[in-house]
Design a protein around this motif. Sequence first.
Motif: not given
Length: 298
Positions: A244-256
């Motif tokens: 879950i944390h890995q996917r959160v960080i992936e999505k956050a990087k995409e949005k940032l």
Amino acid sequence: MNAIRSISEFHRLLSLPEPRHPLVSVINLAESIFLDDDVWKGFVNRFYCVALKRNAKGKIRYGQQHYDYDKGVLSFTAPNQVQYLDLNSVQCGSGYLLIFHPDFLLAHPLARNISGYSFFSYAVNEALHLSADEEDDLITILNKIDKECLHIDKYTQEIILSQIELLLNYSNRFYERQFITRKNHNNQLLAKFELLIEKYFDGSTTTQPELLTVQRMAELMNLSPNYLSDLLRMHTGQNTQQHIHQRVIEKAKEKLSTTNLSVSEIAYTLGFEHAQSFSTLFKKKTSLSPLEFRQAFN
């Protein structure tokens, strides 16, 4: 909610004589008859239970889920798990129940270590299926425990707990074997996990932003949290929280890197109630704050 507080009370409810030892017992299912008692309509045990079943049938409910008791050969329940038993469908069949009270573990390393045996939190439908040789290994241990209950002295606790610990370690090995040998089924579960987690972050499974948790993911998979984490760890090296944390960080990087959303807005879209919690997780996983990561793209 009814509570079965003692080994002696459990023996009575199964029409059995008093246990040989007040804190531990090996019960022969072939000799057991469930008393017609309202306790089975909703109860918790105050002790650990390991059930090795042959030809046992019945309906048991955990929470809102009903399960066939005959699914699987070896199952585990920890103290205070809510259970419901349908007496109209129960057939004891043959096999054994090992039950032991938490007080029996006191002053022994197993009291501290037993929480590491995560299968005590698996659901009934996640029971262990044994080969004939594996079953024989466990029955040998159960017979040794039963025999030792005849001799209560200063060595009894250590000898019995060493056998219980051996049984639990064998069970760990057998569960790992089951995770590996059910490759096709587990691959389907892993594919379902990836699909659900992707849909979750796309907003397909929720009407408003909500932080994805291990419990929620397990519910979507119709698995217990511990079983799901152990399955993922065996096949991917990461537990559910790490995925879950890995996917959160992936999505956050995409949005940032691709949007002009503020850090607070990104945190909200990912289900965080407080932006600071999101920023703390992001920096822990990337060694950069969200703003520092964004600035690297400007």
